[in-house]
Design a protein around this motif. Structure first.
Motif, PDB file in Angstrom:
ATOM      1  N   ILE A   2       0.912  -1.003   0.427  1.00 19.36           N
ATOM      2  CA  ILE A   2      -0.140   0.199  -0.011  1.00 19.36           C
ATOM      3  C   ILE A   2       1.149   0.906   0.313  1.00 19.36           C
ATOM      4  O   ILE A   2       0.616   2.075  -0.732  1.00 19.36           O
ATOM      5  N   ARG A   5       2.770   1.483  -3.188  1.00 11.29           N
ATOM      6  CA  ARG A   5       1.876   1.736  -4.482  1.00 11.29           C
ATOM      7  C   ARG A   5       0.954   4.080  -4.215  1.00 11.29           C
ATOM      8  O   ARG A   5       1.289   4.433  -5.076  1.00 11.29           O
ATOM      9  N   ALA A   6       1.005   3.952  -3.476  1.00  2.15           N
ATOM     10  CA  ALA A   6       1.013   5.118  -2.466  1.00  2.15           C
ATOM     11  C   ALA A   6       2.362   6.030  -3.235  1.00  2.15           C
ATOM     12  O   ALA A   6       1.943   7.571  -3.750  1.00  2.15           O
ATOM     13  N   ASN A   7       3.667   5.164  -2.779  1.00  2.00           N
ATOM     14  CA  ASN A   7       4.755   6.601  -2.982  1.00  2.00           C
ATOM     15  C   ASN A   7       4.557   6.759  -4.496  1.00  2.00           C
ATOM     16  O   ASN A   7       4.915   8.137  -4.974  1.00  2.00           O
ATOM     17  N   SER A   9       2.722   7.534  -6.881  1.00  2.00           N
ATOM     18  CA  SER A   9       0.894   7.947  -6.672  1.00  2.00           C
ATOM     19  C   SER A   9       1.270   9.167  -6.514  1.00  2.00           C
ATOM     20  O   SER A   9       0.856  10.627  -7.665  1.00  2.00           O
ATOM     21  N   PHE A  10       2.504   8.995  -5.489  1.00  2.00           N
ATOM     22  CA  PHE A  10       2.340  10.495  -4.789  1.00  2.00           C
ATOM     23  C   PHE A  10       3.651  11.742  -5.668  1.00  2.00           C
ATOM     24  O   PHE A  10       3.656  12.683  -6.116  1.00  2.00           O
ATOM     25  N   SER A  13       1.789  12.404  -9.042  1.00  2.00           N
ATOM     26  CA  SER A  13       0.337  13.718  -8.896  1.00  2.00           C
ATOM     27  C   SER A  13       0.883  14.714  -9.788  1.00  2.00           C
ATOM     28  O   SER A  13       2.403  15.147  -9.256  1.00  2.00           O
ATOM     29  N   VAL A  22      -4.753  10.555  -3.222  1.00  2.00           N
ATOM     30  CA  VAL A  22      -3.619   9.783  -3.263  1.00  2.00           C
ATOM     31  C   VAL A  22      -4.011   9.187  -1.491  1.00  2.00           C
ATOM     32  O   VAL A  22      -4.221   8.444  -1.150  1.00  2.00           O
ATOM     33  N   ALA A  23      -3.300  10.286  -0.730  1.00  2.00           N
ATOM     34  CA  ALA A  23      -3.348   9.861   0.770  1.00  2.00           C
ATOM     35  C   ALA A  23      -4.878   8.962   1.371  1.00  2.00           C
ATOM     36  O   ALA A  23      -4.886   8.252   2.113  1.00  2.00           O
ATOM     37  N   GLY A  26      -5.295   5.628   0.449  1.00  2.00           N
ATOM     38  CA  GLY A  26      -3.839   4.968   1.185  1.00  2.00           C
ATOM     39  C   GLY A  26      -4.548   4.747   2.198  1.00  2.00           C
ATOM     40  O   GLY A  26      -4.206   3.866   2.828  1.00  2.00           O
ATOM     41  N   LEU A 140       2.442   7.129   5.755  1.00  2.00           N
ATOM     42  CA  LEU A 140       1.889   7.337   4.972  1.00  2.00           C
ATOM     43  C   LEU A 140       1.701   8.721   4.373  1.00  2.00           C
ATOM     44  O   LEU A 140       1.969   9.999   4.215  1.00  2.00           O
ATOM     45  N   GLN A 143       5.123  10.565   3.399  1.00  2.00           N
ATOM     46  CA  GLN A 143       5.791  10.226   2.094  1.00  2.00           C
ATOM     47  C   GLN A 143       4.415  11.738   2.327  1.00  2.00           C
ATOM     48  O   GLN A 143       5.226  12.365   0.878  1.00  2.00           O
TER      49      GLN A 143
END
Length: 339
Positions: A2, A5-7, A9-10, A13, A22-23, A26, A140, A143
Motif C-alpha cells: 500500500i 503504491r502510494a509513493n 502515486s505521490f 501527482s 492519494v493519501a 492509502g 503515509l 510520504q
C-alpha cells in the motif's frame, strides 16, 4: 504494498489535490475492515486547521469545517506541537465538533513540510487500530509531507526563475514599468526611468504620480487610473515633468492588477511620444495654413466661418466678410511662391 503504491502515486501527482486523494485512498486501504472508520485530511497551521476532505462514517459532518486547535484534546494538541503521530484509545475526533461527535479511537498524524506544520491526517474508528496500522498511517503521512515539500520547492524554483526573467526584461526595457498603490503612489519603478525622465528609481518610490504630472493633466489621469476595472487596461497621453524640468508627453497604459498576489497594484507602462506629438501638431498646423504667407488657408477659413456661424455673438453685432483680390496674385504665387 500500500505504501509503495502510494509513493509512486505521490510522485506522479500533478497537483496538491491529487496528492490529497492519494493519501486518503492509502489510509482507507490501511484501515480496511476497521469498524466505523472515518479518514479526514486537515490543512492549516498549529493555530487553526480546516477539514478539506473526509470520507467514512459521519464524514458529512466534518466537511469544510474549521478547527481551532486549542479546543482539541490535550494529547492531540501536544502531538501537533511536537510534530509527532499519536494513537488514542478514546478521544474526541479533531474533525468533528464535540457537540456532535462521540469519543472514539483516534489516530492523528501531523503533516510537516520544510519544518513547518501543514496539517494532519486523522483516523477515527470504534476500536483502536493495531500498531502496524498506526505506523503505516504515520509513514503515509510522512510520504505526503515529503511530496508537499517537494512540490513547494519546485513551485518556488519556478517562481524565482519567472521573477528573475521578469526582472531582466523590465530592467532592460526602454519603456517605463512601474507599480502604483491604490493612492496612486509609486511602490516600484524600473531602471528605465533614468533614461526616460532622468530620475533615480528610488527617488520616485513613495512619490505620488500627480507630483510629476502636468497640472492640466493631474485630475484626468488620476481619475482614469483609479477608475480602472480589475483586469482591464486604460490608456492616456499625459505630460510629465522630467528631472531637468522639461515636460515630456508619455503614452501611459494602466492595468489593474491589485488582485494579483504577486503584483498587488496598478501597473503603469509608459513610453515617450513627445516627438510624435510635436510632429502631429506641426502637421495639423501646416494643414490649416498657407506655407508661403503663413496665413490661414481655405480649409481653416471655412472652419472658422462655420464655428462663428454656429455660435453667434450674443451682443447682437453683425458678421462681415472682407474679400481682398490682388491682380495676378495667382500667377505670381504659382511661379515664385515655392522658391
Amino acid at each position: 504494498q500500500i505504501l509503495g503504491r502510494a509513493n509512486v502515486s505521490f510522485m506522479a501527482s500533478e497537483n496538491h489535490k491529487q496528492m490529497y486523494q492519494v493519501a486518503i485512498a492509502g489510509v482507507l486501504a490501511l484501515v480496511d475492515g476497521a469498524r466505523g472508520a472515518r479518514v479526514s485530511l486537515l490543512l492549516g497551521t498549529s493555530d487553526a486547521l480546516m477539514v478539506v476532505s473526509s470520507t467514512g462514517l459521519g464524514a458529512w459532518r466534518a466537511g469544510a469545517r474549521y478547527v481551532n486547535t486549542y479546543r482539541l484534546m490535550p494529547e492531540l494538541v501536544e502531538a501537533l506541537d511536537n510534530r509527532k503521530s499519536v494513537s488514542l484509545a478514546s478521544s474526541y475526533a479533531p474533525d468533528l465538533s464535540r457537540r456532535t461527535g462521540q469519543p472514539t479511537a483516534v489516530v492523528l498524524a501531523p503533516l510537516v513540510a520544510r519544518n513547518e506544520l501543514r496539517g494532519a491526517i486523522t483516523v477515527s474508528t470504534l476500536e483502536q487500530v493495531d500498531m502496524q496500522t498506526f505506523h503505516g498511517i504515520e509513514m503515509l503521512a510522512g510520504q505526503l509531507s515529503l511530496a508537499l515539500g517537494s512540490a513547494e520547492l519546485t513551485e518556488e524554483r519556478h517562481r524565482i526563475k519567472h521573477e528573475l526573467r521578469f526582472t531582466a526584461l523590465i530592467e532592460n526595457a526602454r519603456d517605463l514599468v512601474a507599480v502604483l498603490d491604490a493612492n496612486m503612489r509609486f511602490v516600484f519603478v524600473s531602471a528605465s526611468v533614468r533614461g526616460l525622465l532622468g530620475y533615480e528609481p528610488d527617488r520616485l518610490v513613495d512619490t505620488l504620480l500627480s507630483d510629476i504630472v502636468h497640472p492640466d493633466n493631474q485630475t484626468s489621469v488620476v481619475m482614469l487610473a483609479k477608475g480602472i476595472v480589475p483586469g482591464t487596461r486604460e490608456q492616456s497621453e499625459t505630460r510629465v515633468r522630467a528631472l531637468n524640468g522639461a515636460w515630456l508627453t508619455l503614452d501611459m497604459k494602466f492595468t489593474d492588477l491589485k488582485d494579483d498576489s504577486v503584483v498587488g497594484g496598478i501597473v503603469l507602462n509608459a513610453r515617450d511620444v513627445t516627438e510624435r506629438c510635436l510632429l502631429e501638431e506641426e502637421l495639423s498646423r501646416k494643414a490649416l495654413m498657407d506655407s508661403l504667407t503663413a496665413m490661414p488657408n481655405r480649409l481653416e477659413i471655412v472652419h472658422r466661418a462655420d464655428k462663428i456661424l454656429s455660435d453667434p455673438d450674443d451682443s447682437g453685432a453683425g458678421l462681415a466678410v472682407l474679400w481682398v483680390d490682388i491682380d495676378d496674385f495667382k500667377t505670381l504665387n504659382g511661379s515664385l511662391g515655392f522658391h
